[in-house]
Design a protein around this motif. Structure first.
Motif, mmCIF file in Angstrom:
data_model
loop_
_atom_site.group_PDB
_atom_site.id
_atom_site.type_symbol
_atom_site.label_atom_id
_atom_site.label_comp_id
_atom_site.label_asym_id
_atom_site.label_seq_id
_atom_site.Cartn_x
_atom_site.Cartn_y
_atom_site.Cartn_z
ATOM 1 N N PRO A 23 -7.234 6.585 10.172
ATOM 2 C CA PRO A 23 -6.779 5.269 9.731
ATOM 3 C C PRO A 23 -7.777 4.165 10.115
ATOM 4 N N THR A 24 -8.642 3.815 9.204
ATOM 5 C CA THR A 24 -9.528 2.666 9.339
ATOM 6 C C THR A 24 -9.997 2.289 7.949
ATOM 7 N N GLY A 145 -6.297 -3.364 7.817
ATOM 8 C CA GLY A 145 -5.105 -3.153 8.635
ATOM 9 C C GLY A 145 -4.722 -1.703 8.827
ATOM 10 N N ALA A 146 -5.512 -0.769 8.269
ATOM 11 C CA ALA A 146 -5.138 0.651 8.295
ATOM 12 C C ALA A 146 -4.936 1.181 9.707
ATOM 13 N N LEU A 164 -1.905 -5.343 7.617
ATOM 14 C CA LEU A 164 -2.466 -6.425 6.809
ATOM 15 C C LEU A 164 -1.336 -7.153 6.098
ATOM 16 N N GLY A 165 -1.355 -8.485 6.142
ATOM 17 C CA GLY A 165 -0.327 -9.272 5.474
ATOM 18 C C GLY A 165 -0.917 -10.427 4.698
ATOM 19 N N VAL A 181 -4.273 -11.801 6.460
ATOM 20 C CA VAL A 181 -4.575 -11.578 7.872
ATOM 21 C C VAL A 181 -4.426 -10.102 8.229
ATOM 22 N N ALA A 182 -5.422 -9.562 8.936
ATOM 23 C CA ALA A 182 -5.345 -8.224 9.521
ATOM 24 C C ALA A 182 -4.966 -8.392 10.981
ATOM 25 N N VAL A 183 -3.785 -7.883 11.358
ATOM 26 C CA VAL A 183 -3.176 -8.187 12.661
ATOM 27 C C VAL A 183 -3.371 -7.030 13.620
#
Length: 332
Positions: A23-24, A145-146, A164-165, A181-183
């Motif tokens: 996950p990336t 966000g992954a 990610l949102g 935004v990637a949180v």
């Protein structure tokens, strides 16, 4: 009507790419016709590309893409692929002998989720740019966000899934302000309207522990924050408007919008993260560039995008999601 997120701003396209092996990934925001840009960088451990050219005193006035990537500093390579894609499309700053694509970017730390040797590459940046569209922005375990996580105040074993949102506001007179935004925060994601934690550090029973309480009363036998997670964070994003801004105004827009980080992340801007937000202006709306209004709306959509990131995220590799814990706003 579904909120399209960042693509509500005319002139912007968004694409994602992720590695299949772990996950990336990366997220690319394209501005094919160029966009005036600014930046605000308040975290203490940034990983960024081309921030210097965004200084209002410097020559180049527009950028053609923003690349947000996982992979820590290794992930900065993703921007090279976006540059290659834009060059193929003959998009860039004309220097006579070539058109040079102006691509800025920032990275977050996600190397603890899976095999750390697998990171976003230039090919990821190319693929994300190639698939960029004006469709509603995909959220959750997407792109940058992954592999994002939140709630690492007591270590990754107490963390939750970040993501990610994206969110937007369009006013009655046609002004649009939107954010993506990637949180990937060390602490909690908090609903600023209610003060309730949506996702973050968990206690030994797997329930939300509330980082605000942990800062005041660290658990017996545990440090106030886990040292191995102190520098493994960073929330990065883009805020944009269709208003016509110059570089100095775009910089102030970024500064005001960054307040959305402080509203929805506890804590934010720590020495161990690289919190960074880029601001884009496409200038497709001819209304007055009232920065008081535009910046205030920017902070609002940034905070909302952060909340949506964790609410859209899915559980992954022992990292529960807010949906799994039943802590999203819609599930209360």
């Amino acid at each position: 009507m579904t909120d399209p997120g960042l693509t509500a701003v005319d002139g912007l396209l968004v694409g994602h790419s992720r590695r299949q092996e772990r996950p990336t990934g990366c997220t690319v925001v394209l501005a094919p016709d160029g966009a005036v840009a600014g930046v605000e960088q308040r975290g203490g451990a940034p990983g960024t590309r081309e921030l210097g050219l965004l200084d209002p005193a410097n020559t180049v006035q527009e950028v053609h893409a923003v690349v947000l990537s996982g992979g820590s500093a290794f992930g900065l390579d993703a921007a090279s692929g976006t540059v290659r894609y834009l060059e193929e499309k003959d998009i860039g700053f004309d220097v006579g002998v070539a058109k040079v694509p102006i691509v800025v970017g920032a990275i977050l730390f996600d190397l603890r989720v899976g095999d750390a040797s697998i990171r976003p590459t230039a090919d990821c940046g190319y693929a994300a740019a190639r698939t960029a569209t004006a469709n509603p922005v995909a959220q959750g375990n997407e792109g940058a966000g992954a592999g994002a996580t939140v709630g690492k105040w007591l270590g990754t074993e107490r963390a939750m899934k970040g993501g990610l949102g994206s969110a937007s506001i369009t006013t009655a007179d046609g002004l649009t302000v939107a954010a993506l935004v990637a949180v990937n925060a060390v602490g909690d994601v908090v609903d600023p309207y209610t003060g309730r934690v949506v996702a973050g550090v968990r206690d030994a029973d797997g329930r939300l522990a509330d980082a605000r309480k942990l800062m005041r009363e660290p658990p017996p036998g545990l440090p106030g924050t886990a040292p191995n997670s102190a520098a493994q964070n960073t929330t990065i994003g883009v805020v944009a408007t269709n208003a016509r801004l110059d570089k100095a105004q775009a910089t102030k827009f970024a500064q005001m919008s960054d307040d959305g980080f402080a509203r929805a992340l506890v804590p934010s801007h720590t020495p161990g993260d690289g919190d960074t937000i880029f601001a884009l202006s496409t200038g497709t709306w001819n209304g007055p560039p009232d920065l008081r209004r535009i910046g205030a709306l920017g902070a609002e959509v940034v905070a909302e995008a952060i909340l949506r990131a964790v609410e859209a995220a899915e559980s992954l590799e022992g990292l529960p999601s807010a949906t799994e814990l039943g802590t999203t706003r819609r599930e209360r």
